[in-house]
Scaffold this active site. Structure first.
Site, PDB file in Angstrom:
ATOM      1  N   ASP A  65       0.830  -1.213   0.000  1.00  0.00           N
ATOM      2  CA  ASP A  65       0.000   0.000   0.000  1.00  0.00           C
ATOM      3  C   ASP A  65       0.860   1.257   0.000  1.00  0.00           C
ATOM      4  OD1 ASP A  65       0.470  -1.080   2.751  1.00  0.00           O
ATOM      5  OD2 ASP A  65      -0.242   0.906   3.307  1.00  0.00           O
ATOM      6  N   ASN A  66       2.152   1.088   0.234  1.00  0.00           N
ATOM      7  CA  ASN A  66       3.045   2.251   0.212  1.00  0.00           C
ATOM      8  C   ASN A  66       3.907   2.281  -1.053  1.00  0.00           C
ATOM      9  OD1 ASN A  66       2.016   2.958   2.678  1.00  0.00           O
ATOM     10  ND2 ASN A  66       3.640   1.961   3.853  1.00  0.00           N
ATOM     11  N   ASP A 117       4.732   7.999   1.912  1.00  0.00           N
ATOM     12  CA  ASP A 117       4.494   7.416   3.218  1.00  0.00           C
ATOM     13  C   ASP A 117       5.786   7.369   4.049  1.00  0.00           C
ATOM     14  OD1 ASP A 117       3.198   6.313   5.387  1.00  0.00           O
ATOM     15  OD2 ASP A 117       1.725   5.388   4.063  1.00  0.00           O
TER      16      ASP A 117
END
Ligand code: AMP
Ligand code: MG
Length: 479
Positions: A250-251, A260
């Protein structure tokens, strides 16, 4: 390039099927005060008229929502370490997209503006220190010419945030070319219909790679492009000693940007196993493992596209990734060493240098500085060691036989080897004084980091690697 008369605002993410986002207003924040405002970035984006510095505290805390803002929480999943998880925005909101007169489109996101319906156990808030840290690190990456999300402002609030202790809260305004991630595709693969996934693919291509939309198999082209830009990005991290710290899927952005900034940090003494994140106990995201992890993350991305790309094509693309990473790394390391046309035998030269550095934990930044510059570097004694001198002689010969000669090689090395990086002990020092309301040191440091390839007088303290500091140093996700 043609220019538009005016910038404009869009909410194009809302044109996606509704499964990809949820409307969500920010929570009210107490007594917001703007402590950092990035005037240069605001000017670069022509965004002053939209978010004037005078009113930043209200607009950028989410306390006042201008007409153009249609805040949404974005849907995504992701592998956190080895484990897949449903995530969504739990403390960030996309206000809208800004299109500059140069047609550049960026997301305007508030981070830390309170709970969303996806916050789970979290408070939706962020600490002042962590948001100042993101501001500093993202601007430092930009100064190092490495693609990154940018920080437009930090607004401090009087909302007390409970972490290990009670601390002050803050909201960061993040600017990024989009927040579409590998995790967005994982979410779609698991929960969306084929048509909804197709909409996400089309939207991503339209937004980031419009030139691909006319191709016969756009999903395959998208995969190849994302592989390309993400490999280049991670290789740039390796160039400057950056450890992202939490390379969860997700990063990993679908665009080409670092984002992030949680437990990230720069390595001082070279060791490929270097880890700073308190939760990375197995070294999954260690400095020297980042290339393996990007391969892993890109394989997850490829898996999400299996309904749109035939198996043979996916296998063929994935089959060459490692070679791609390896050759990009070799080219980058040769640039750091002033080697014009890399040969495969140059790898042994590079590996010998790294192995010597690792054996004595030589400072990564300063060693390359010493090699091209020779002055201003501290702890110079280590460079009289026999093993280093022997290496240096071979390197000098290698560089001198090139057509562009030794001096030009040295000149070229300047642009690949920074003089200044955000050294951990200074990062902590300036953040600790900033949270006590003294931003003098923070701004001095930021100025230096904005221009890290140019030497300034009386800045030796920013070039020092403090013995023993990194051994104890830990960074945290829960910020
Ligand atoms: P990150 O570690 O920033 O990549 O975040 C991973 C997930 O945890 C995302 O879904 C975040 O929105 C969520 N998250 C992190 N911190 C908080 C918080 N303080 N409150 C709510 N959600 C959070
Ligand atoms: Mg994240």
């Amino acid at each position: 390039m043609t220019y538009k008369n005016k910038s404009s605002l869009k909410n194009s993410y809302k044109s996606l099927p509704s499964i990809f986002f949820a409307a969500q207003n920010p929570e009210q924040s107490d007594n917001p005060k703007c402590v950092l405002y990035n005037k240069e970035l605001a000017k670069e984006l022509w965004i002053q008229e939209l978010l004037p510095a005078e009113n930043a505290h209200n607009l950028l805390s989410g306390n006042i929502l201008p007409e153009w803002a249609k805040p949404i929480a974005q849907a995504y999943a992701g592998h956190q370490f080895w484990y897949p998880n449903m995530l969504w925005d739990g403390r960030a909101l996309l206000l809208g997209e800004w299109e500059t007169p140069e047609w550049k489109v960026v997301d305007i996101v508030l981070k830390g503006s309170g709970k969303t319906r996806f916050s789970r156990w979290g408070d939706g808030r962020a600490t002042l220190k962590a948001m100042l840290r993101e501001y500093l690190m993202s601007e430092a990456m930009n100064g190092l010419w490495i693609a990154s999300s940018r920080s437009l402002a930090v607004v401090k609030t009087w909302n007390i945030v409970q972490r290990e202790q009670q601390v002050e809260g803050a909201i960061l305004t993040r600017i990024m070319s989009s927040h579409i991630r590998v995790g967005t595709f994982e979410y779609a693969k698991n929960f969306a219909t084929k048509n909804e996934m197709k909409s996400l693919i089309d939207y991503t291509i339209e937004r980031h790679y419009p030139e691909l939309s006319k191709r016969k198999n756009p999903a395959l082209w998208l995969l190849e492009h994302v592989i390309d830009v993400q490999i280049n990005l991670v290789i740039q991290w390796l160039r400057v000693g950056f450890i992202h710290g939490v390379m969860n899927t997700d990063n990993t952005s679908i665009s080409w940007e670092t984002f992030d900034y949680g437990p990230c940090a720069f390595m001082n003494g070279f060791h490929s196993d270097q880890v700073f994140s308190s939760i990375d106990t197995n070294g999954r995201y260690a400095f020297g493992n980042q290339a393996n992890i990007i391969l892993w993350n890109l394989s997850v991305f490829a898996w999400t596209l299996t309904e749109f790309i035939d198996e043979a094509s996916i296998n063929s693309v994935l089959g060459t990734i490692w070679e791609h990473i390896h050759s990009a790394w070799l080219v980058m390391m040769c640039q750091k060493l002033g080697i014009q046309n890399p040969l495969s035998k140059d790898e042994a030269l590079i590996r010998e240098l790294l192995s010597w550095m690792q054996d004595i934990w030589a400072d990564y930044t300063n060693t390359f500085l010493y090699i091209w510059w020779n002055t201003q570097v501290k702890n110079i004694e280590i460079y009289s060691e026999e093993r280093f001198v022997a290496w240096q002689n071979i390197w000098k010969k290698r560089v001198s036989i090139q057509t562009w000669g030794f001096e030009n090689a040295r000149q070229s090395m300047k642009q690949y080897n920074p003089i200044y990086i955000p050294r951990n002990h200074i990062v902590e020092e300036v953040l600790d004084t900033a949270v006590l309301w003294d931003y003098t040191e923070f701004h001095l440091f930021l100025e230096i980091l904005k221009n890290p390839y140019v030497y300034r007088e009386n800045t030796e303290k920013y070039m020092e690697n403090i013995d023993g500091f990194d051994e104890q140093y830990q960074t945290y996700c829960g910020t």
